[in-house]
Design a protein around this motif. Structure first.
Motif, PDB file in Angstrom:
ATOM      1  N   PRO A 157       0.838  -1.203   0.000  1.00 47.92           N
ATOM      2  CA  PRO A 157       0.000   0.000   0.000  1.00 47.92           C
ATOM      3  C   PRO A 157       0.874   1.255   0.000  1.00 47.92           C
ATOM      4  O   PRO A 157       1.791   1.380   0.824  1.00 47.92           O
ATOM      5  CB  PRO A 157      -0.799  -0.111   1.301  1.00 47.92           C
ATOM      6  N   VAL A 158       0.626   2.151  -0.927  1.00 46.70           N
ATOM      7  CA  VAL A 158       1.446   3.355  -1.052  1.00 46.70           C
ATOM      8  C   VAL A 158       0.553   4.586  -1.206  1.00 46.70           C
ATOM      9  O   VAL A 158      -0.640   4.482  -1.474  1.00 46.70           O
ATOM     10  CB  VAL A 158       2.403   3.267  -2.267  1.00 46.70           C
ATOM     11  N   ARG A 235       8.429   7.325  12.846  1.00 42.89           N
ATOM     12  CA  ARG A 235       8.319   6.573  11.595  1.00 42.89           C
ATOM     13  C   ARG A 235       8.226   7.539  10.412  1.00 42.89           C
ATOM     14  O   ARG A 235       7.286   8.340  10.322  1.00 42.89           O
ATOM     15  CB  ARG A 235       7.091   5.665  11.657  1.00 42.89           C
ATOM     16  N   VAL A 236       9.204   7.463   9.531  1.00 39.63           N
ATOM     17  CA  VAL A 236       9.230   8.237   8.292  1.00 39.63           C
ATOM     18  C   VAL A 236       9.025   7.260   7.140  1.00 39.63           C
ATOM     19  O   VAL A 236       9.691   6.221   7.098  1.00 39.63           O
ATOM     20  CB  VAL A 236      10.572   8.989   8.131  1.00 39.63           C
ATOM     21  N   PRO A 237       8.121   7.537   6.210  1.00 38.81           N
ATOM     22  CA  PRO A 237       7.811   6.557   5.167  1.00 38.81           C
ATOM     23  C   PRO A 237       9.011   6.241   4.268  1.00 38.81           C
ATOM     24  O   PRO A 237       9.836   7.106   3.974  1.00 38.81           O
ATOM     25  CB  PRO A 237       6.693   7.218   4.363  1.00 38.81           C
ATOM     26  N   THR A 250       6.188   8.474  -4.891  1.00 38.63           N
ATOM     27  CA  THR A 250       5.486   7.346  -4.300  1.00 38.63           C
ATOM     28  C   THR A 250       6.189   6.964  -2.997  1.00 38.63           C
ATOM     29  O   THR A 250       7.412   6.815  -2.966  1.00 38.63           O
ATOM     30  CB  THR A 250       5.480   6.145  -5.261  1.00 38.63           C
ATOM     31  N   GLN A 251       5.396   6.818  -1.941  1.00 39.73           N
ATOM     32  CA  GLN A 251       5.968   6.502  -0.635  1.00 39.73           C
ATOM     33  C   GLN A 251       5.083   5.501   0.097  1.00 39.73           C
ATOM     34  O   GLN A 251       3.916   5.309  -0.246  1.00 39.73           O
ATOM     35  CB  GLN A 251       6.116   7.770   0.210  1.00 39.73           C
ATOM     36  N   GLU A 252       5.659   4.873   1.084  1.00 37.70           N
ATOM     37  CA  GLU A 252       4.925   3.959   1.946  1.00 37.70           C
ATOM     38  C   GLU A 252       3.697   4.668   2.523  1.00 37.70           C
ATOM     39  O   GLU A 252       3.765   5.829   2.923  1.00 37.70           O
ATOM     40  CB  GLU A 252       5.870   3.511   3.069  1.00 37.70           C
ATOM     41  N   ARG A 253       2.568   3.982   2.552  1.00 41.71           N
ATOM     42  CA  ARG A 253       1.346   4.581   3.081  1.00 41.71           C
ATOM     43  C   ARG A 253       1.364   4.535   4.614  1.00 41.71           C
ATOM     44  O   ARG A 253       1.699   3.515   5.212  1.00 41.71           O
ATOM     45  CB  ARG A 253       0.119   3.843   2.558  1.00 41.71           C
TER      46      ARG A 253
END
Length: 517
Positions: A157-158, A235-237, A250-253
């Motif tokens: 999921p992003v 927590r940083v994506p 695009t980054q971690e959701r």
């Protein structure tokens, strides 16, 4: 000439918008005194003005900026850090400026993604939500699920951020206008030069440039993530670099509870005070340990994971504090707490913030007027952000130049204090970080640390000595060869100075050898 006519035309439209909202007051005096289109301001007030409603000037200004569009919304957010320029209340009102705008179509978003990444959407994502989760002044964000890729797990999921179509051209036009206004103010109003209007616009432009190149925002996230490597409280994506380009990131959701939603945290079984303790430590570590901090830490950009970790998104605005500035802040805070206002005044001189022409005694007296009201009060009633803001407010009296990095830090301190008091009004967030602050002060500002820093500075002078001497020798040779005509006696003095450099370097090297043998 064409630039001036174009700027005046656009300025007239802005003045009309401000007049309709009754939002001219924060700027009218400065613009009129600067001789910038006073007729336009007067005409806009007469022709398009309306009775002032019950809103504060800052609220009316925020409404006008929202109507003027993305560039002015973003400008308002940047100006919210400039309480020295607009006053604390106006700055606070601008800090609430929302940039939720109508979304552009999913078709445009998908087309931009495919153009930027050079692949079809189906190759990039197994699932892509047409409805954006947010639409801001510069970009909008869609949730998606990744298709197989070398650097990122399949089915991850992003969140996909996409720049608005045409936003770069519109921003550039508005920045050209703002720069023209700032140049006019500096040219015609010497008293306003200390506020650095041109530098403000250029800082704004630099910030926007970073936000409009999503690769740079991704790099900011990556640096912040590296700084907290192995820290489970923050927590940083993760950035999906294979699906990131200039106009797409695009980054971690990140899914969690809004940072200011205390009831939801309690319902999830989280201890609100423990969350605040983590937040205080994170803020301290960013500002003092690393000198690199998230510059827009409002609740919309921060959530709390269901494991209690603080989560953050949106890295378009980041702040840096060099070592000297961090030492200045630490020494200033210590001086205020110890009621040593003369020491605080000297810290400002050492940092180069207070001009040598200003009276140290008078500045110490002004500092006392800020520090004494907090003495003896319960810690939960003390706002260090407000104290820092009051310090900025006396800057004009003492002809002190504005320090943009400190203004951004103060804005974030205000946000942190606001969230903290909303979650627990009896708690001062900075007391939660006290053990970290005390340890940092011992390690960096204690007698041993100062001695070690002095030795480092001394060795740095020795290390740079040969290069300095080389430049001196080149200058003397150039002068001797007739590159610049000087009086013979002056040339002899320069040669003597060069010889003395060698003597001092020899003494320094011998001293270092004795110290470290």
């Amino acid at each position: 000439m064409f630039r001036t006519l174009r700027s005046l035309y656009r300025l007239s439209a802005i003045a009309i918008c401000f007049a309709r909202h009754g939002a001219l007051s924060p700027f009218e005096a400065a613009l009129s005194n600067a001789g910038i289109a006073p007729v336009l301001l007067f005409g806009a007030r007469i022709l398009f003005g309306r009775p002032i409603d019950g809103r504060r000037p800052g609220e009316r200004l925020a409404a006008a900026l929202s109507e003027l569009g993305p560039a002015f919304i973003k400008l308002g957010q940047v100006l919210s850090t400039r309480s020295d320029l607009l006053g604390e209340q106006v700055a606070a009102d601008l800090a609430k400026l929302q940039d939720q705008l109508p979304a552009f179509s999913a078709f445009e978003a998908k087309s931009r993604i495919e153009d930027e990444l050079g692949a079809s959407l189906s190759e990039l994502f197994a699932q892509f939500d047409d409805e954006p989760v947010s639409a801001a002044s510069i970009s909008q964000v869609h949730f998606a699920v990744t298709a197989p890729a070398p650097d990122f797990p399949d089915g991850q999921p992003v969140a996909v951020k996409v720049l608005r179509p045409g936003i770069e051209e519109r921003f550039q036009a508005d920045i050209d206008l703002l720069l023209w206004v700032a140049e006019m103010i500096e040219r015609t109003q010497p008293k306003l030069r200390r506020l650095k209007p041109v530098e403000v616009v250029r800082t704004f432009a630099a910030t926007v440039r970073i936000e409009m190149d999503l690769r740079l925002e991704a790099a900011s996230a990556s640096e912040l993530r590296d700084n907290f490597e192995g820290d489970p409280t923050y927590r940083v994506p993760v950035i999906d670099w294979s699906r990131t380009a200039r106009r797409v990131m695009t980054q971690e959701r990140m899914i969690g509870i809004p940072m200011d939603d205390g009831p939801a945290m309690r319902e999830a079984g989280l201890d609100v005070d423990e969350v605040l303790t983590k937040a205080a430590a994170i803020f301290f570590n960013q500002a003092f340990r690393d000198g690199y901090f998230h510059g827009d830490q409002h609740p919309g950009n921060m959530t709390v994971g269901f494991d209690g970790a603080i989560q953050v998104v949106d890295f378009g605005i980041m702040g840096r504090l060099d070592r000297k500035t961090r030492f200045y802040l630490a020494d200033m805070l210590l001086g205020f707490l110890e009621r040593d206002y003369m020491r605080v005044a000297k810290v400002h001189v050492e940092a180069g913030y207070l001009p040598q022409t200003q009276s140290l005694d008078e500045f110490a007296l002004a500092l006392r007027s800020i520090g004494e009201p907090i003495q003896g009060r319960p810690l939960h009633e003390i706002s260090f952000a407000t104290m820092l803001g009051q310090l900025f407010s006396i800057a004009e009296t003492f002809d002190m130049e504005v320090q943009p990095q400190l203004l951004l830090l103060q804005k974030n301190m205000l946000m942190a204090e606001g969230v903290s008091r909303q979650l627990n009004p009896t708690l001062n967030i900075w007391t939660l970080a006290r053990p970290l602050i005390e340890q940092w002060m011992i390690e960096n500002r204690g007698p041993k640390a100062r001695l070690e820093q002095g030795i480092v500075d001394f060795l740095d002078v020795i290390e740079r000595g040969p290069a300095v001497l080389k430049n001196v020798d080149r200058l003397v040779s150039h002068l001797a060869e007739g590159g610049l005509k000087l009086d013979p006696e002056a040339l002899r003095v320069i040669n003597r100075t060069g010889s003395n450099w060698w003597l001092w370097i020899i003494i320094a090297v011998l001293t270092a050898a004795l110290l470290f043998r």
